[in-house]
Scaffold this active site. Sequence first.
Site, PDB file in Angstrom:
ATOM      1  N   LYS A 191      -0.145   4.682  -0.951  1.00 26.39           N
ATOM      2  CA  LYS A 191       0.407   5.484  -2.180  1.00 26.39           C
ATOM      3  C   LYS A 191       1.698   6.362  -1.601  1.00 26.39           C
ATOM      4  CE  LYS A 191      -4.197   5.800  -4.093  1.00 26.39           C
ATOM      5  NZ  LYS A 191      -5.401   6.550  -4.293  1.00 26.39           N
ATOM      6  N   GLY A 235      -4.132   7.652 -10.197  1.00 28.15           N
ATOM      7  CA  GLY A 235      -4.766   7.111 -11.308  1.00 28.15           C
ATOM      8  C   GLY A 235      -3.785   8.016 -12.691  1.00 28.15           C
ATOM      9  N   GLU A 292       2.640   3.305 -12.755  1.00 25.64           N
ATOM     10  CA  GLU A 292       2.075   4.705 -13.018  1.00 25.64           C
ATOM     11  C   GLU A 292       0.633   4.724 -12.461  1.00 25.64           C
ATOM     12  OE1 GLU A 292       3.429   7.739 -14.471  1.00 25.64           O
ATOM     13  OE2 GLU A 292       2.212   8.157 -12.752  1.00 25.64           O
TER      14      GLU A 292
END
Length: 422
Positions: A205, A134, A129
């Site tokens: 990401k 974040g 996660e």
Amino acid sequence: MEKIKVGFLGCGNIGCGVYKLLETYGKEMERNEGVAFQVEKILVRSLNKKRNWDVPAALFTDNAQDVLDNDQIDIVMEFMGGEQPAASYMIRALEKGKTVVTANKMALASHWDEIVSAAREHGAGLYYEASVCGAIPIIRAMNESLQANRISSVMGIINGTTNYILTRMSREGAAYEDVLADAQRLGLAEPDPTADVEGYDAAYKLSILSTLAFHRHVPVEKIYREGITGVTALDVACGREFGLTLKLLAVAKQEDGKIQARVHPTFVPDSHPLAGVSDAFNAVYVDGHACGEMMFYGRGAGDMPTASALVSDLVKAARAKRHQLPAVGDEPCVMADDWSCVHFVRMRAKDEPGVLALVSGKFAEHGVSISSMVQKGDRDERGYVQLIFLTHKASERAVRCALSQMDGSRVSSGSVIRVEGF
Ligand code: HSE
């Protein structure tokens, strides 16, 4: 209550944040979640370094074996950063059947197949996660909450540093270099800002996010990437006149069986929820066929927001009866080599008869339809003005082709910036 033994790989600011959360919130977590943890060993580069939380020195080791080959340890938390040796350490821990919790988007995106295969083959858990945005629970949402959806697009502001820079450029009309220098002085940008400003961080990401969204591995090297170093205060200001806000957007879409995944400066209409995401905040805007459009917003970086996601994964891993691995098929993903969107085109053009006809004629030849256009300011000393066009949705290739065929002595293309969110 029996304590689950945890090993850390790394103990920088994020590791200290995790230790601090476990120490200060552990009792409540025990009561609320029914799980208790004990940090058993911490791999560090330097045994004597001063840290920003009082972590007992007896836990430190500079030998990776003390964590990876330690039979006492059930869960390994990785926050050393960088690709190697982090990726190899995670694979080794998984091969030993240990669950891995990581914040490392670079190692995970670059070694996705090896890491996920090691988890699958050895029945170990893999939790990540904290690797994307974040504290924002976007991985959990993709893996669980949105399972009933066919996701058509994911658009995100997933790098805080560039969002901070673009926000200030937009608010203050400042130049990129000035805001970057200021951000570096304030510790908001790295001394070497390449990973952030060139879009590498966002591409890692996006690789993870789009892989989960489309259930196909989207390798990071197939992601189109363009950073913000070429963005000018003039473009930001011109965009504002059209009611557009500039962001470094990570965009992934699935259209006609092909996947587009791209990171680049992008205008979004001021009325779009992503336009209001300012400073170092992150947001991910998802469109699913059942859920419709939704946006996840919050702090995408920082010690405690990242620690929040890591500890949440730790609790989830500890409580799992069966670890859930990414629901990603083996078929290779087919990437699109062109895409359609609205384009913002700024050019310098000779202010004389026939120039607009030349530009609109070339656009027309390539099937690019103009939505609006302004001529800005007075002629410069050489008789040139700024022309700004907004196209209707058009193929990127067609726009580039039309621009490349315009008479360079009369027009020169200043910037082409994609526009999303209409
Ligand atoms: N450097 C990143 C950012 C945080 O600015 O968002 C870590 O991925």
